[in-house]
Each structure stands twice: as C-alpha cells, then as structure tokens.
Design an enzyme around this catalytic site. Structure first.
Site, PDB file in Angstrom:
ATOM      1  N   ARG A 301       1.189   5.475  25.733  1.00 53.49           N
ATOM      2  CA  ARG A 301       0.668   6.699  24.952  1.00 53.49           C
ATOM      3  C   ARG A 301       1.790   7.768  25.096  1.00 53.49           C
ATOM      4  O   ARG A 301       2.101   7.967  26.307  1.00 53.49           O
ATOM      5  CB  ARG A 301      -0.635   7.016  25.074  1.00 53.49           C
ATOM      6  CG  ARG A 301      -1.541   6.329  24.554  1.00 53.49           C
ATOM      7  CD  ARG A 301      -1.681   6.367  22.919  1.00 53.49           C
ATOM      8  NE  ARG A 301      -2.640   5.557  22.396  1.00 53.49           N
ATOM      9  CZ  ARG A 301      -2.455   4.243  21.922  1.00 53.49           C
ATOM     10  NH1 ARG A 301      -1.214   3.681  22.043  1.00 53.49           N
ATOM     11  NH2 ARG A 301      -3.401   3.633  21.174  1.00 53.49           N
ATOM     12  N   GLU A 330       2.164  12.195  16.531  1.00 49.05           N
ATOM     13  CA  GLU A 330       2.716  11.015  15.783  1.00 49.05           C
ATOM     14  C   GLU A 330       2.606  11.416  14.263  1.00 49.05           C
ATOM     15  O   GLU A 330       1.415  11.746  13.792  1.00 49.05           O
ATOM     16  CB  GLU A 330       2.074   9.700  16.091  1.00 49.05           C
ATOM     17  CG  GLU A 330       2.610   9.567  17.646  1.00 49.05           C
ATOM     18  CD  GLU A 330       2.165   7.898  17.965  1.00 49.05           C
ATOM     19  OE1 GLU A 330       1.621   7.313  17.144  1.00 49.05           O
ATOM     20  OE2 GLU A 330       2.549   7.523  19.307  1.00 49.05           O
ATOM     21  N   HIS A 349       6.048   3.855  16.877  1.00 46.61           N
ATOM     22  CA  HIS A 349       4.761   3.344  17.136  1.00 46.61           C
ATOM     23  C   HIS A 349       4.550   1.542  16.518  1.00 46.61           C
ATOM     24  O   HIS A 349       3.699   1.492  16.165  1.00 46.61           O
ATOM     25  CB  HIS A 349       3.440   4.005  16.943  1.00 46.61           C
ATOM     26  CG  HIS A 349       2.445   3.642  17.841  1.00 46.61           C
ATOM     27  ND1 HIS A 349       1.462   4.722  18.205  1.00 46.61           N
ATOM     28  CD2 HIS A 349       2.016   2.659  18.395  1.00 46.61           C
ATOM     29  CE1 HIS A 349       0.241   4.371  18.653  1.00 46.61           C
ATOM     30  NE2 HIS A 349       0.594   2.820  19.062  1.00 46.61           N
TER      31      HIS A 349
HETATM   32  N1  LIG Z   1       2.667   0.932  21.359  1.00 46.81           N
HETATM   33  C1  LIG Z   1       1.545  -0.057  21.166  1.00 46.81           C
HETATM   34  O1  LIG Z   1       1.552  -0.343  19.855  1.00 46.81           O
HETATM   35  C2  LIG Z   1       0.581  -0.479  22.062  1.00 46.81           C
HETATM   36  C3  LIG Z   1       0.179  -1.595  21.871  1.00 46.81           C
HETATM   37  C4  LIG Z   1      -0.868  -2.086  22.904  1.00 46.81           C
HETATM   38  C5  LIG Z   1      -1.206  -1.314  23.610  1.00 46.81           C
HETATM   39  N2  LIG Z   1      -0.635  -0.011  23.995  1.00 46.81           N
HETATM   40  C6  LIG Z   1      -1.245   0.939  24.906  1.00 46.81           C
HETATM   41  O2  LIG Z   1      -0.723   0.129  26.068  1.00 46.81           O
HETATM   42  C7  LIG Z   1      -1.431   0.761  27.178  1.00 46.81           C
HETATM   43  C8  LIG Z   1      -2.181  -0.418  27.855  1.00 46.81           C
HETATM   44  O3  LIG Z   1      -2.853  -1.491  27.272  1.00 46.81           O
HETATM   45  P1  LIG Z   1      -3.608  -2.737  27.680  1.00 46.81           P
HETATM   46  O4  LIG Z   1      -4.259  -3.491  26.844  1.00 46.81           O
HETATM   47  O5  LIG Z   1      -2.814  -3.126  28.907  1.00 46.81           O
HETATM   48  O6  LIG Z   1      -4.878  -1.994  28.560  1.00 46.81           O
HETATM   49  P2  LIG Z   1      -5.450  -2.340  29.952  1.00 46.81           P
HETATM   50  O7  LIG Z   1      -6.878  -1.676  29.958  1.00 46.81           O
HETATM   51  O8  LIG Z   1      -5.681  -3.862  29.960  1.00 46.81           O
HETATM   52  O9  LIG Z   1      -4.504  -1.944  31.134  1.00 46.81           O
HETATM   53  C9  LIG Z   1      -4.508  -0.548  31.559  1.00 46.81           C
HETATM   54  C10 LIG Z   1      -4.413  -0.571  32.868  1.00 46.81           C
HETATM   55  O10 LIG Z   1      -4.041   0.921  33.378  1.00 46.81           O
HETATM   56  C11 LIG Z   1      -4.493   1.197  34.514  1.00 46.81           C
HETATM   57  N3  LIG Z   1      -4.636   2.505  34.702  1.00 46.81           N
HETATM   58  C12 LIG Z   1      -5.635   3.393  34.517  1.00 46.81           C
HETATM   59  N4  LIG Z   1      -5.314   4.515  34.904  1.00 46.81           N
HETATM   60  C13 LIG Z   1      -4.225   4.499  35.800  1.00 46.81           C
HETATM   61  C14 LIG Z   1      -3.317   5.345  36.553  1.00 46.81           C
HETATM   62  N5  LIG Z   1      -4.028   6.639  36.386  1.00 46.81           N
HETATM   63  N6  LIG Z   1      -2.329   5.083  37.036  1.00 46.81           N
HETATM   64  C15 LIG Z   1      -2.060   3.537  36.697  1.00 46.81           C
HETATM   65  N7  LIG Z   1      -2.453   2.856  36.274  1.00 46.81           N
HETATM   66  C16 LIG Z   1      -3.908   3.144  35.651  1.00 46.81           C
HETATM   67  C17 LIG Z   1      -5.861   0.485  34.564  1.00 46.81           C
HETATM   68  O11 LIG Z   1      -6.290   0.177  35.772  1.00 46.81           O
HETATM   69  C18 LIG Z   1      -5.489  -0.858  33.667  1.00 46.81           C
HETATM   70  O12 LIG Z   1      -5.197  -1.849  34.501  1.00 46.81           O
HETATM   71  C19 LIG Z   1      -2.935   1.366  26.351  1.00 46.81           C
HETATM   72  O13 LIG Z   1      -2.577   2.864  26.429  1.00 46.81           O
HETATM   73  C20 LIG Z   1      -2.747   0.926  24.901  1.00 46.81           C
HETATM   74  O14 LIG Z   1      -3.243   1.891  23.997  1.00 46.81           O
HETATM   75  C21 LIG Z   1       0.083   0.293  22.890  1.00 46.81           C
HETATM   76  O1  LIG Z   2      -3.631   0.924  21.211  1.00 43.73           O
HETATM   77  C1  LIG Z   2      -3.085   0.026  20.794  1.00 43.73           C
HETATM   78  O2  LIG Z   2      -3.782  -1.084  20.297  1.00 43.73           O
HETATM   79  C2  LIG Z   2      -1.469   0.400  19.903  1.00 43.73           C
HETATM   80  O3  LIG Z   2      -1.094   1.480  20.193  1.00 43.73           O
HETATM   81  C3  LIG Z   2      -1.536  -0.106  18.689  1.00 43.73           C
HETATM   82  O4  LIG Z   2      -1.877   0.945  17.740  1.00 43.73           O
HETATM   83  P1  LIG Z   2      -1.848   0.815  16.243  1.00 43.73           P
HETATM   84  O5  LIG Z   2      -3.002  -0.259  15.922  1.00 43.73           O
HETATM   85  O6  LIG Z   2      -1.806   1.881  15.571  1.00 43.73           O
HETATM   86  O7  LIG Z   2      -0.448   0.001  15.983  1.00 43.73           O
END
Ligand SMILES: NC(=O)c1ccc[n+]([C@@H]2O[C@H](COP(=O)([O-])OP(=O)(O)OC[C@H]3O[C@@H](n4cnc5c(N)ncnc54)[C@H](O)[C@@H]3O)[C@@H](O)[C@H]2O)c1
Ligand SMILES: O=C(O)[C@H](O)COP(=O)(O)O
Length: 613
Positions: A301, A330, A349
C-alpha cells in the site's frame, strides 16, 4: 404476587433483515448457525458465523438488470470477473454500477443488502449510516481492507469479508516483475528506445544474484516473493513481528529485526497491510539507516511509505531506484514528483490484475458474500471472531441454549434498562484453553439485549453493542470432573443488581440466575434461582412459585385447558416437600391475559411470570 407481564419478543437473526422478511427468516432461525459449512478450510481458513435471511423485499435499484422480488440485492461497485458475477446472479439481484461518486453510492446503498468493492471505493462510516441498517455484508474483492471502515461496519452489525488468497501469486509475480524490471531499467530503456534513442551505456543495470533482499511483511505475498527471489539466487531475509520463524526457515528465509533489515538490504520489498502501525513505516529516519544505493519495491500500500521522504531519499542517492505499484492517493497527482522521478518505475495498482487472479478473486468473494447472505459461515470474515469449523459444529446446540438463557434471564428482570452486569459461567470438563466461548458469549449478549432494545445483535457487533449499552459481560469457567468429550456440562447466566418480576429467580447470592444444559441436542432449562427444574426450552414458559401441595399441576393445567392452551411439558422443583416449589410449564400457545390472571388467582400460587423463549 407479581403481576403477569407477558414479554413480546421476536426471534431475530444474526444479521439484520428487512422487517418484511422476518417470517421467511424464521424458517432459517436456528439459523444463527447453519451447518455444514461451505468449507474453505482447504486454504487453512478459519470460519466465523454470520447469518441472515436469504431475502429482502425492498425495491432493488432501478439499474439492477433483472430485479427479482424476494431476492437480496448486491451492489457491485467495481469490475468483477464474470464467473463471480454469474455465481452472484444465481442468488441475488446484481446491480453492477461501476465508478459511482460517493454521493451516488450513498444514495443507492439503502437499497442494497450487500456491497462488493475492490480497492478503488471508499466504504466509510457515511456509507453504513446511509444504508439505514439494510447493508448486511461488505465484500472486498481482494486482500487489503484499508478502504473499508471496519469500526463503522462493526457498529452497524455489518459483516466484512474479503478474498484473501486468490490474488497472492499475482501480487508476488508483480513484485518480482518490478524487481527485475527495475534492476535492468526495462521501463526507462523501453521509453528511451521508443523515443528514438539507442542509449546502451545509460541503462546498465545491477545483478540480483547474491544480493540481499529484505522482505517487510512475511505473509502470503511476502513469502511467495521470497520463494521466487530464492530462485533468482538472492539472499532473502524478512522482518515481520508476527511471522513464525519455523515457516520462514522452511523456505530458507531468516527473520530479522527491522534494524537489521534496514541496514543490510540491497533491495527492500514491502508486503505488510496498511494499518496505523505501518503507516509511513519507511520515512526520513528509516531511509537514513539504509545502505546507500538501496532499491525499494512496493506492491503493498502506498501509505506504508512517506512519499515525500522517498523523493528526498532518491534525490540524495540513498535510494537508487524505486518500483511502485501503489500510492498514498490513487490515482496520484499528474505532477507527482515521485511518479515522474526518473529513477522510479510505476504501475497503476496492477498487482492483482491478471486474468487468473481476477477470476479467482471474483469467485472467492461471490461465494463469501452469498454464503454470508444465506446465513452460512464466512471463512474470510475480517470483523468478527473466527471460530474453527469443527468447534462451531460441536458448539451448535449450545449456541441455541446460550441465546435462550440470555433471553430468559432478561425477561425475568423487572424493567430491563438498568442491566449493568451479566455473568456467564461455563461448566465443562475441558481445560479452559480447549473451549472457545466467544460465540456463546455473543449469543448470550444477543439474547439479553434484543428483547429490551431495537438493535440487531450478531456475532459482529455483540461485544460492541454490550459495551455501548454499558453492560459488562464477564465469563467464568468451572472445571468439572468427567469426560471432556462433551464441550459443556451446563451454562449459567446471572444478572446482578436488578429486581426480578419473579423474585424466586434470584439466587442466594442476589443475582437473577438461570442455568441450562443440552440434552439429546435440545436445550433444557435446569435451574431458576435456587430451584432445580427440567424443561426443554421451546415455545413459551410459565414459571409459578407455589406452596408445594397436591393438586397444583391439575389446577394450573385446567385453567390453561379451559382456553385450549396446550401444555407441552411441566416440571416442579422444590426446596423440600410441602415447602416452596417452582413449577415450570411449557405452553404451545400464548395464554390470554385473562387466563394468566386466573392462574395468578389460584390461592397457593405466590408469584408467576410468562416468558417467551
Ligand atoms: N498491489 C496489489 O495489487 C496487491 C495485491 C495483493 C495484496 N496487496 C497488498 O499486499 C499486502 C500483503 O498482502 P498479503 O495477502 O500477503 O497479506 P497477509 O496478511 O498474508 O500478510 C501481511 C503480513 O504483514 C505482517 N505485518 C503486519 N504488521 C507488520 C509490521 N509492522 N511490520 C512487518 N510486517 C507486518 C503480518 O504479520 C503478515 O504476516 C496487503 O497490504 C495487501 O493489500 C496488494
Ligand atoms: O489488496 C489487494 O487485494 C490488492 O491491492 C488488489 O486491489 P484491487 O482489487 O483494487 O486490484
């Protein structure tokens, strides 16, 4: 003698329903927990109870394609994969309205039972307030729920579910793509060549093999990035205060402190959620600790980086390059210094945007939302306690008992508004850490609060609602001898510091006390005050305190018989023969006031109360 005061109650559902559908809902009513569960346990997911009626009659929005009367309405506010939409349409009126303004969303939401969004729609308190209580489920088609006001959802009893697994690989692959593309200046070189230049010396990259990659946030995406980076020959370390060192070790990753990650990494990849604790986690102070020439990747994020500080670190050469998929705002401003920086590679994104991930996410969220609307159990609830499926299944009859005991106890209070303290005692042969009582507590809270208020109480908002009303629910365990195979021997509910309309319900220690057990899967009332009884908790109940003498059962039975009220069961509990006794009489029909008055006039009856279970 206490005046008869029938208390009218409705058996409400775990999630708010439109009034017109309460009857339909009753068919589902033990409803609160319908098992078996649509199992999501294959993902290792845990399951939480959420229930609601399957239907709502309020007019669906005019833009819903085929609005079928009696079906719930689901507003899909951002693009969702076709397979998910098809699943939703089997069950609901689906209104796909993409790109709504906040005002348009607020205007539509009171006509919707569920809302599905991705990261582009802010679901704030205003949305829950505008829904007028109809919105029962918010589905986030993806992982991050930072765009949904969870506190407001909880306060409004609205379940929030997400799709936590289907886009993990896509996000990890995008992270790796950004890592490789940045290291070899792919985007910049591509733009340069298309602009007619052949700049071979300008775009010399850096190698990945042997370099240290620090992953911040070693969850689903972080660990998939780690696996792939290991395949590229990188040395991978991770910082995550909540991750298991064994899981990290299993894929050859060492968990380190934030300090070590900051100071030793050549590349830093961010994979934590955006929370108050992670907001601007990379800032001037942390950039100052990094190795000169570090490279940053962010597919988590935007808010986890102080973007102004990153521009300063890029200009100072501390950060050699950054590759960013996400931004604090965004889309970012067209003149964003960060986006336009020549050492920064950006994507809009796109982490979750693969064909495969979007189909998967759409199915995952459609199943979660329809399941929650049907009253099934949501595996991916984010604002309700998660209870493992196997625990739910064995607790199911106790859940019904818990709600009925709460409902019974509160009806015994003379004027329910002054309740401040409810004590629940669970007697069990199980060790305390082997008995998850959160669901039972929620159902007792529901039973206590609903008869004296207009709020719907469910697993989502039970604790909040009790707190808001100043009711303290305390829990105590009694360790019984015997087999721990049955989760509970009995549940006792006590309400302290109140008067009772049936004073015999007050125990020696001064609280209204009711106790119950599950017998052959059916909840039974086994104690009222100091009196032991044994009646199944179905229909309605008359409690009488009388002098223990022959003919009492017949006297009350014949008064009820005169009005054709069918007695389903009777039980007498007495302290000693010919002294005081409490008689519990189950009735199928609600007796008229006149009949209840006649019962009160039977000479040996000293007090009585009519209660709805
Ligand atoms: N760009 C995209 O399109 C996209 C896609 C999928 C996920 N994401 C983002 O990626 C991130 C991770 O997703 P995920 O599915 O792996 O989630 P997840 O919950 O499996 O993993 C997140 C991890 O972050 C850790 N965490 C929490 N606080 C922390 C801190 N202060 N320092 C270090 N680690 C910490 C948690 O313990 C957990 O293991 C989320 O923010 C999600 O929204 C973005
Ligand atoms: O948190 C998520 O799952 C990702 O950031 C994906 O976001 P989106 O569904 O807007 O692509």
């Amino acid at each position: 003698m206490a005046a008869p005061s029938p208390t009218t109650t409705h058996h409400r559902l775990l999630l708010p329903a439109s009034t017109t559908h309460r009857r339909a809902a009753l068919a589902l009513a033990p409803s609160a927990l319908r098992l078996p569960i649509r199992a999501r346990t294959a993902h290792g997911a845990r399951i939480c109870a959420a229930a609601a009626p399957a239907a709502s009659t309020a007019s669906p929005p005019s833009s819903a394609a085929v609005a079928v009367e009696g079906k719930p309405t689901v507003l899909v506010a951002e693009k969702l994969g076709a397979a998910g939409l098809a699943l939703l349409r089997e069950f609901a009126n689906v209104d796909c309205s993409y790109g709504l303004s906040p005002e348009e969303l607020r205007a539509k939401i009171s006509l919707c039972d569920a809302l599905i969004v991705r990261s582009g729609t802010k679901v704030g308190r205003d949305v829950f307030e505008a829904s007028g209580g109809r919105l029962r489920v918010v589905g986030r088609a993806g992982v991050g729920i930072d765009n949904v006001d969870l506190a407001a959802a909880t306060e409004h009893g609205c379940l929030v579910v997400n799709a936590p697994t289907a886009n993990t690989v896509a996000a990890a692959e995008h992270g790796i793509a950004l890592l490789c593309g940045m290291a070899r200046n792919i985007a910049q070189a591509d733009a340069s060549l298309k602009a007619g230049k052949w700049a071979r010396n300008k775009y010399v990259g850096v190698s990945l093999v042997g370099k240290t990659l620090a992953i911040l946030g070693f969850g689903k995406v972080g660990s998939e990035v780690a696996r792939r980076a290991k395949g590229l020959g990188m040395h991978v370390i991770a910082h995550d205060p909540y991750a298991s060192a064994d899981r990290a070790r299993a894929i050859g990753v060492e968990l380190v402190s934030m300090e070590e990650a900051m100071t030793t990494a050549d590349f830093i990849s961010l994979h934590m959620p955006l929370t108050p604790a992670t907001n601007k986690m990379l800032n001037d102070e942390t950039f100052a600790k990094m190795k000169k020439g570090v490279r940053i990747i962010n597919v988590a994020r935007g808010g986890v980086i102080d973007e102004d500080a990153l521009v300063r670190a890029l200009d100072a050469g501390i950060v050699a390059q950054a590759a960013l998929d996400v931004f604090t705002k965004e889309p970012p401003a067209a003149d964003s210094k960060l986006v336009l920086h020549e050492n920064v590679t950006v994507t809009p994104h796109l982490g979750a945007s693969t064909v495969e991930a979007q189909e998967g996410v759409a199915i995952e969220i459609a199943e979660a939302v329809t399941g929650a609307l049907k009253g099934e159990l949501a595996a991916s609830a984010v604002n309700a306690p998660m209870v493992p499926a196997e625990v739910l299944s064995e607790l199911a009859p106790f859940v019904v008992l818990a709600e009925k005991l709460g409902r019974l106890a509160v009806q015994l209070v003379a004027g329910g508004g002054g309740i401040k303290s409810v004590k629940v005692t669970y007697a069990s042969a199980r060790a305390p850490d082997d008995l998850d009582t959160r669901l039972l507590r929620a159902m007792i809270t529901k039973g206590v609060i609903e008869p004296i208020s207009d709020v719907f109480v469910n697993l989502v908002n039970a604790d909040f609602t009790a707190k808001q009303r100043g009711i303290r629910i305390s829990e105590e365990r009694i360790l019984m001898d015997g087999s721990p195979e049955t989760p509970l021997d009995y549940i006792q509910v006590q309400i302290a510091n109140v008067e009772s309309k049936f004073p015999s319900a007050i125990s020696e220690t001064g609280e209204i006390t009711v106790e119950g057990k599950v017998k052959d899967g059916v909840p039974h009332l086994t104690k009222v005050g100091a009196f032991e009884v044994d009646v199944s908790m179905e229909g309605s109940l008359i409690l009488c305190r009388q002098v223990d003498q022959p003919g009492m059962i017949g006297s009350v039975g014949s008064v009820l018989g005169e009005e054709n009220v069918n007695v389903s069961f009777m039980s007498v509990g007495r302290i000693a023969p010919r002294k005081r006794a409490v008689m519990a009489i189950g009735v199928d029909e609600e007796p008229s006031k006149a009949t209840l008055t006649k019962i009160g006039e039977i000479p040996a009856i000293e007090e009585f109360v009519f209660l709805k279970l």
